[in-house]
Scaffold this active site. Structure first.
Site: not given
Length: 309
Positions: A40, A170, A193, A219, A226
């Site tokens: 905590e 992408d 993709k 990106d 990956g």
């Protein structure tokens, strides 16, 4: 110095917090952040924030849950001390990939995090290249979603060979890649993709001409590496030549990511310091500071009161 402003840093990225404070010519407020044996968090702010505007500087990178709880606890401590306004400066905001349900009986975690942040008193968020821009809509509070494209493009310009093509990994990153291409005056290509499974995708073809040309893969984040490794392999199959360089706003670089990128033949990475970069394994990494960008956003957010008097 204007005493109506308090800058408070969590433990996620002390170096970035110090750099932002230096840009603003304001000190970091003294606070203690410790862990109990069970994990905590225990927090105490050692200076009064009553009637003040507080900026909490805390990216919620790995370990995401620990750093998120720190941010929430700091906000709660400041709210209970009657801070007038609490601003979260979170250049990397965790859980932003969870912006929609993945299936029945699954949470929209980004929405949940937004609600919890506001529940503890956070009234304004300053962040950097959200994974999904629509996440701003989960907040009722104002969100300044800044872009690091300008500072990264400026750092990349002298490193890029002539005829470099900017590559979007992408369709979701086409807007960001277009901003890079416009600033670098370079052509744009997109990787297409196909989803193999719920957690795996595969690049099927390249939309655009990369034959005989070096490539810049861009990106918003590099986590496992990956996506970029798969993209680099697809670019080589399409006839791209060396070097293949990668750039991203957030360099999470989880264990194994650097090795994966090195094996994929990505020679250099350029990332910001939105998160701390650890280790010295290849590929070579250039780190660009976003402290001036974030400091300027704080100035504009708070108005003239953030300027020393």
């Amino acid at each position: 110095m204007n005493t109506a402003i308090r800058l408070i840093a969590g433990t996620a990225h002390p170096a970035l917090a110090a750099a932002i404070a230096a840009e603003l010519a304001l000190p970091l407020t003294r606070c203690t952040i410790e862990r109990f044996p069970d994990g905590e968090v225990a927090i105490q702010v050692h200076e009064s924030v009553r009637g003040m505007t507080v900026c909490l500087i805390q990216p919620t990178g790995p370990p995401v849950n620990d750093h998120l709880i720190e941010l929430l606890a700091l906000a709660d401590a400041c709210r209970r001390d009657a801070a007038t306004r609490i601003v979260a400066v979170t250049p990397y905001l965790g859980y932003t990939r969870a912006d929609k349900r993945a299936g029945r009986r699954t949470p929209i975690t980004a929405s949940m995090v937004a609600q919890v942040m506001q529940a503890v008193g956070i009234e304004h968020v300053i962040t950097l290249d959200l994974h999904a821009e629509q996440i701003e809509g989960f907040f009722q509070a104002p969100v300044d979603n800044l872009s690091a494209v300008a500072v990264l493009a400026e750092a990349l310009r002298p490193q890029l060979p002539r005829e470099t093509v900017v590559i979007s990994p992408d369709a979701g990153r086409v807007r960001m890649a277009t901003a890079y291409a416009q600033r670098l005056r370079a052509p744009l290509a997109v990787l297409h993709k196909q989803r193999v499974s719920g957690t795996e995708t595969h690049v099927t073809h390249v939309v655009g001409d990369v034959a005989g040309r070096p490539c810049l893969l861009v990106d918003d984040m590099i986590a496992t590496g990956g996506t970029l490794a798969d993209g680099a392999a697809a670019l080589r199959r399409a006839g791209a030549r060396e070097p293949i360089i990668a750039a991203a706003t957030h360099g999470l670089l989880l264990p194994g990511a650097r090795e994966r990128l090195a094996e994929a033949g990505i020679e250099r990475l350029v990332v910001t310091d939105s998160l701390p970069i650890n280790g010295t394994a290849p590929p070579a990494i250039s780190v660009v500071s976003v402290a001036p960008l974030l400091a300027e956003a704080i100035r504009r957010c708070l108005g003239a009161s953030a300027t020393p008097t």
